[in-house]
Design a protein around this motif. Structure first.
Motif, PDB file in Angstrom:
ATOM      1  N   LYS A 212     -56.352  39.441 -72.090  1.00 23.47           N
ATOM      2  CA  LYS A 212     -57.037  40.522 -71.382  1.00 23.47           C
ATOM      3  C   LYS A 212     -58.335  40.015 -70.746  1.00 23.47           C
ATOM      4  O   LYS A 212     -58.649  40.320 -69.585  1.00 23.47           O
ATOM      5  CB  LYS A 212     -57.343  41.673 -72.345  1.00 23.47           C
ATOM      6  N   GLY A 213     -59.091  39.214 -71.533  1.00 21.70           N
ATOM      7  CA  GLY A 213     -60.338  38.670 -71.002  1.00 21.70           C
ATOM      8  C   GLY A 213     -60.100  37.758 -69.817  1.00 21.70           C
ATOM      9  O   GLY A 213     -60.844  37.778 -68.834  1.00 21.70           O
TER      10      GLY A 213
ATOM     11  N   ASP B 118     -56.527  39.653 -76.879  1.00 28.40           N
ATOM     12  CA  ASP B 118     -57.901  39.729 -76.370  1.00 28.40           C
ATOM     13  C   ASP B 118     -58.187  38.603 -75.391  1.00 28.40           C
ATOM     14  O   ASP B 118     -58.848  38.799 -74.362  1.00 28.40           O
ATOM     15  CB  ASP B 118     -58.896  39.661 -77.544  1.00 28.40           C
TER      16      ASP B 118
ATOM     17  N   ILE C 257     -59.872  38.905 -62.102  1.00 21.85           N
ATOM     18  CA  ILE C 257     -60.086  40.011 -61.160  1.00 21.85           C
ATOM     19  C   ILE C 257     -61.534  40.018 -60.664  1.00 21.85           C
ATOM     20  O   ILE C 257     -61.806  40.281 -59.476  1.00 21.85           O
ATOM     21  CB  ILE C 257     -59.748  41.362 -61.837  1.00 21.85           C
ATOM     22  N   LYS C 258     -62.471  39.700 -61.551  1.00 25.44           N
ATOM     23  CA  LYS C 258     -63.888  39.686 -61.169  1.00 25.44           C
ATOM     24  C   LYS C 258     -64.274  38.434 -60.386  1.00 25.44           C
ATOM     25  O   LYS C 258     -65.386  38.343 -59.869  1.00 25.44           O
ATOM     26  CB  LYS C 258     -64.755  39.767 -62.432  1.00 25.44           C
TER      27      LYS C 258
ATOM     28  N   ILE D 116     -57.553  37.872 -67.694  1.00 27.48           N
ATOM     29  CA  ILE D 116     -57.165  38.683 -66.529  1.00 27.48           C
ATOM     30  C   ILE D 116     -58.393  39.370 -65.927  1.00 27.48           C
ATOM     31  O   ILE D 116     -58.573  39.398 -64.697  1.00 27.48           O
ATOM     32  CB  ILE D 116     -56.102  39.722 -66.933  1.00 27.48           C
ATOM     33  N   ASP D 117     -59.253  39.933 -66.782  1.00 30.57           N
ATOM     34  CA  ASP D 117     -60.470  40.597 -66.295  1.00 30.57           C
ATOM     35  C   ASP D 117     -61.363  39.621 -65.526  1.00 30.57           C
ATOM     36  O   ASP D 117     -61.904  39.947 -64.461  1.00 30.57           O
ATOM     37  CB  ASP D 117     -61.254  41.202 -67.467  1.00 30.57           C
ATOM     38  N   ASP D 118     -61.516  38.409 -66.075  1.00 30.62           N
ATOM     39  CA  ASP D 118     -62.342  37.401 -65.401  1.00 30.62           C
ATOM     40  C   ASP D 118     -61.750  37.013 -64.056  1.00 30.62           C
ATOM     41  O   ASP D 118     -62.472  36.783 -63.081  1.00 30.62           O
ATOM     42  CB  ASP D 118     -62.487  36.152 -66.284  1.00 30.62           C
TER      43      ASP D 118
END
Length: 368
Positions: A5-6, A2, A12-13, A8-10
């Motif tokens: 994933k968090g 988790d 990308i954003k 990587i998402d941050d």
């Protein structure tokens, strides 16, 4: 997963990273525990667990105030917080968390340290390493292999020097949180490797613990190849035993120096060294009244006992830094002085360790 994933998402954003404070204090840790307690009580278990994990991450940075003023509380924090992170939704563990918050809040972080505090740090971290080094020294003297003493002493000195270098690197190169976590990782990794060395030397000692085998060994001990091999392994274990505790001791002292007078600091160090010397002298004197094969027998089980504890403590240190998973055993006790913690990752290696020692003991007794 988790966290990854968090992250990587941050990324990308385009979410900017939070800056890590290099001046974290015990009060910051207490606030995290209070936040986690409120989240557990509100039923937000996932967020509360993440908050507890954040506390565990910064703990190596702020533990100095606790370890020097209240060692028993320090032990409770290290053993209970990983369990609370997993089971905090239960009322009993929320009560434990509240008790930790209350006890930690009672510590006066503005108070100065005294000579006794400085002495305790070195004693707590140094006694175990001293026992291992003195066990090796006593072994060599009993076996009349005094030329090997320089290997043991050399390993200890090298351990001190390496500890100083690592402490400087951790203090200067890494930020506060990373420095504390890296110290725990080093302690855990080095400890596990040292356990492997202790098993080998324990087996070697055990093979000399009968009168016949001891006498046969005395006749063969002048053979260069055998002696040199033993010396190298003893150098390695002496180095690892000192190095494992050394960096942590130095970093603790770095943390308390601003709040202790030079006189108290030096008196504390001198007092600790005096106590350690007395322990070393007592072990040396006692060995003069014990037959060599008995010395080998006693030191064998001393090495095994220290290795059992070191194995548990080392795995637990890796768990505190999330380098190793932590699957809890419900109802299993925590016995910090013996290196026993309620998780399968600690218990299974220790059971394997016991099985190895039992197998070796039975096999060697069969040869007598």
């Amino acid at each position: 997963y988790d966290d990854l994933k968090g992250g990587i998402d941050d990324f990308i954003k385009g979410v900017p990273l939070d800056s890590t404070s290099s001046s974290l204090t015990l009060k910051d840790g207490i606030k995290l525990l209070e936040k986690a307690l409120a989240q557990f009580q509100a039923g937000d278990d996932k967020t509360a667990a993440a908050t507890m994990k954040k506390f565990i991450t910064i703990w190596p940075t702020i533990e100095g105030d606790v370890s020097t003023t209240n060692p028993s509380l320090y032990t409770r924090v290290e053993s209970e917080t990983p369990v609370i992170m997993v089971k905090g939704k239960e009322k009993a563990y929320q009560d434990k968390l509240q008790a930790l918050i209350t006890d930690l809040s009672a510590i006066d972080t503005s108070a100065s340290y005294n000579a006794f505090d400085a002495m305790l740090i070195l004693l707590r971290e140094g006694v175990e390493a001293l026992l291992i080094v003195m066990a090796l020294v006593t072994t060599l003297k009993a076996a009349k292999m005094r030329k090997g003493l320089k290997w043991v002493y050399g390993g200890a000195i090298a351990g001190v020097l390496a500890s100083a270098v690592i402490a400087v690197i951790l203090q200067v190169v890494f930020p506060a949180v990373t420095s504390g976590s890296n110290r725990e990782i080093i302690e855990g990794g080095v400890g596990i490797f040292a356990v492997a060395m202790m098993i080998l030397i324990g087996i070697w000692l055990h093979s000399k613990s009968s009168v016949k085998q001891c006498n046969d060994f005395m006749e063969r001990q002048m053979k260069t190849v055998t002696a040199t091999g033993s010396f190298v392994s003893m150098f390695a274990l002496s180095f690892l035993a000192v190095f494992r505790e050394g960096a942590e001791t130095i970093l603790f002292y770095v943390g308390i120096i601003p709040r202790i007078t030079t006189a108290n600091f030096l008196i504390g160090i001198a007092s600790a060294i005096a106590v350690l010397v007395m322990i070393a002298v007592a072990m040396t004197k006692a060995s003069h009244y014990i037959k060599p094969h008995r010395i080998f027998f006693i030191l064998t089980w001393l090495i095994y006992a220290l290795a059992f504890k070191m194995l548990g403590v080392s795995v637990h240190a890796l768990q505190l830094t999330s380098m190793m998973s932590n699957h809890l055993i419900s109802g299993f006790p925590t016995i910090d002085w013996a290196g026993i913690y309620p998780s399968w990752e600690v218990l299974i290696p220790q059971l394997i360790f016991i099985a190895i020692i039992a197998f070796v003991t039975v096999k060697q007794h069969g040869k007598k």
